[in-house]
Design an enzyme around this catalytic site. Structure first.
Site, PDB file in Angstrom:
ATOM      1  N   HIS A 267       0.891  -1.187   0.084  1.00 30.07           N
ATOM      2  CA  HIS A 267      -0.033  -0.024   0.110  1.00 30.07           C
ATOM      3  C   HIS A 267       0.964   1.099  -0.044  1.00 30.07           C
ATOM      4  O   HIS A 267       0.918   2.010  -1.023  1.00 30.07           O
ATOM      5  CB  HIS A 267      -0.958   0.108   1.082  1.00 30.07           C
ATOM      6  CG  HIS A 267      -1.824  -1.009   1.190  1.00 30.07           C
ATOM      7  ND1 HIS A 267      -2.738  -1.486   0.153  1.00 30.07           N
ATOM      8  CD2 HIS A 267      -2.164  -1.932   2.154  1.00 30.07           C
ATOM      9  CE1 HIS A 267      -3.321  -2.605   0.385  1.00 30.07           C
ATOM     10  NE2 HIS A 267      -2.960  -2.907   1.720  1.00 30.07           N
ATOM     11  N   ASP A 318      -4.739  -8.183  -3.312  1.00 31.55           N
ATOM     12  CA  ASP A 318      -5.268  -8.109  -2.227  1.00 31.55           C
ATOM     13  C   ASP A 318      -6.535  -8.756  -1.646  1.00 31.55           C
ATOM     14  O   ASP A 318      -6.533  -9.876  -1.678  1.00 31.55           O
ATOM     15  CB  ASP A 318      -5.188  -6.318  -1.938  1.00 31.55           C
ATOM     16  CG  ASP A 318      -5.085  -6.179  -0.511  1.00 31.55           C
ATOM     17  OD1 ASP A 318      -4.906  -7.052   0.396  1.00 31.55           O
ATOM     18  OD2 ASP A 318      -5.290  -4.960   0.097  1.00 31.55           O
TER      19      ASP A 318
END
Ligand SMILES: [Zn+2]
Length: 452
Positions: A267, A318
């Site tokens: 991220h 993810d």
């Protein structure tokens, strides 16, 4: 042998390319060649990407968390639902879901995956007889789909910044360092059932789920392995870490650890410009998950400055709410355009954005997973994808426009063939084990939903 009418080699585009593969690697590349009897003939051959960040089990709740309950939904309300869902998962169900997700990734054109695996124990935290039972199930799923696996068992010790005890919903994740090291060793035994491109790395979940001392200890115990960590995904996380450790997460991590090319920072959404430059200089890979980051309302990555500073990046699916390689890359660029009110943002200087995104993610993804792949060159793993450039979205484009067309105009349905370290898994757009894997998945998820 593979014969492609055109292929994107490490040296650029080439025509009539014939590849010889041995032991999962590219042994010989001929250009301006002729197809020979027995060759697998494809249209356009590209290096296949690594999907550097996945939690496969979350795929089974895709589409179930898009209903507004009350007030303002956020990452944290989504996480509560995810915990309730996860609480009922059995080993068989986890394996069936993972196999389907790996197969979907391959059909989308990915060759490999970094499975950031944090569900380790039974409901309530009781251990399985084999400590690494669920890691072994992930490996079994990888074996069914034949994807290239970098398995990343997660160290998750605390429930929040400041060594807060685990919440009830987090008991299936919890290990101290000693038990974690035993679990990683248990998982390592599973490698013997997988092809030799499979690997194990480590994944301290996040700064909030570990402590400075534990982080130092776990890295020392697994020196040289790939290290993946979630970082700076949410403003609340940044505030919590700052209050606890006196610095923002990326600033703190870079100042207190030897972050280098074997690290992948997942991220890295909320960064100051100084953090952005320092992270790029560290050589670590930014593990960007644009579809999930949009779905969870995380925010956009500091892309232009990071690229200008020479930072490496790759992409991951993810939460697996939608497994689409083309959409992942497109969402990355569009998140930048929406923030900046500009076009063609994820590039340094002039040129093709699709080329920058695709080849950047190919090399960064391979680096993050510790795979000698990411480009078509002699000696590299044969992580390959073939696309149909006669498809409607691509048929009118020149060679130099193909990657722009793939990223911005096409769907994953242009994928015809895919190889993971030479294993030819997708043929004619279908994974060779699709029917069996799908049937097991359907049965597992119906059983899971009935138990919730
Ligand atoms: Zn994640």
């Amino acid at each position: 042998m593979i014969f492609a009418h055109q292929a994107l080699l490490s040296t650029g585009w080439a025509q009539d390319v014939r590849l010889t593969l041995i032991g999962g690697c590219i042994q010989k590349i001929e250009t301006d060649a002729h197809a020979q009897a027995g060759d697998i003939c494809v249209d356009t051959l590209l290096p296949a990407l690594a999907n550097l960040h996945s939690h496969t089990f979350q795929r089974a709740m895709a589409g179930m968390t898009e209903v507004r309950k009350s007030g303002r939904d956020s990452f944290w309300t989504w996480r509560d639902l995810m915990y309730r869902f996860m609480d009922h998962l059995t080993p068989d169900q986890l394996e069936a879901i993972a196999a389907l997700v790996f197969m979907e990734m391959q059909e989308a054109g990915y060759a490999s995956v970094g499975e950031f695996h944090y569900v380790h124990h039974q409901r309530g935290g009781m251990r399985y007889d084999a400590l690494a039972e669920l890691s072994l199930r992930v490996m079994s799923a990888a074996s069914q789909s034949a994807i290239g696996l970098t398995h990343l068992p997660v160290l998750y010790t605390y429930g929040g910044a400041g060594q807060v005890p685990l919440e009830e919903g987090q008991r299936r994740f919890g290990n101290d360092i000693e038990q974690y090291n035993a679990l990683v060793e248990g998982a390592r035994t599973g490698l013997s059932n997988l092809p030799n491109d499979a690997k194990i790395g480590i994944a301290p979940h996040s700064l909030r789920a570990t402590s400075p001392d534990d982080l130092t200890a776990v890295i020392a115990a697994h020196k040289g392995d790939q290290v993946h960590i979630h970082i700076s995904e949410q403003p609340k996380e940044v505030r919590d870490i700052q209050a606890w450790l006196g610095a923002r997460p990326i600033d703190w991590l870079l100042s207190n650890n030897d972050v280098a090319a074997n690290w992948c920072l997942i991220h890295a959404t909320h960064m100051t410009d100084d953090e952005t430059r320092a992270m790029a200089a560290s050589g670590a890979v930014a593990g960007l998950c644009p579809i999930t980051e949009a779905n969870l309302g995380d925010g956009p990555f500091n892309g232009p400055l990071y690229l200008k500073s020479g930072g490496a990046f790759g992409i991951g699916s993810d939460s697996n709410v939608n497994i689409s390689l083309t959409e992942e890359l497109r969402t990355l660029e569009y998140s930048q355009r929406l923030r900046d009110g500009a076009r063609n943002v994820m590039i340094v200087g002039e040129g093709s954005v699709g080329h920058t995104l695709y080849t950047g993610a190919a090399s960064g993804g391979a680096q993050a997973l510790g795979r000698d792949a990411g480009e078509i060159a002699i000696g590299k793993l044969a992580d390959l994808v073939a696309i149909n450039t006669d498809s409607m979205a691509l048929c009118a484009l020149t060679q130099d426009q193909i990657l722009d067309g793939l990223v911005f105009a096409a769907k994953d349905t242009v994928v015809t063939d895919q190889w993971s370290a030479g294993r030819h898994c997708v043929r004619g757009g279908r994974h060779i084990a699709r029917d069996a894997i799908t049937a097991r998945y359907r049965a597992a998820v119906s059983q899971l939903l009935a138990s919730i």
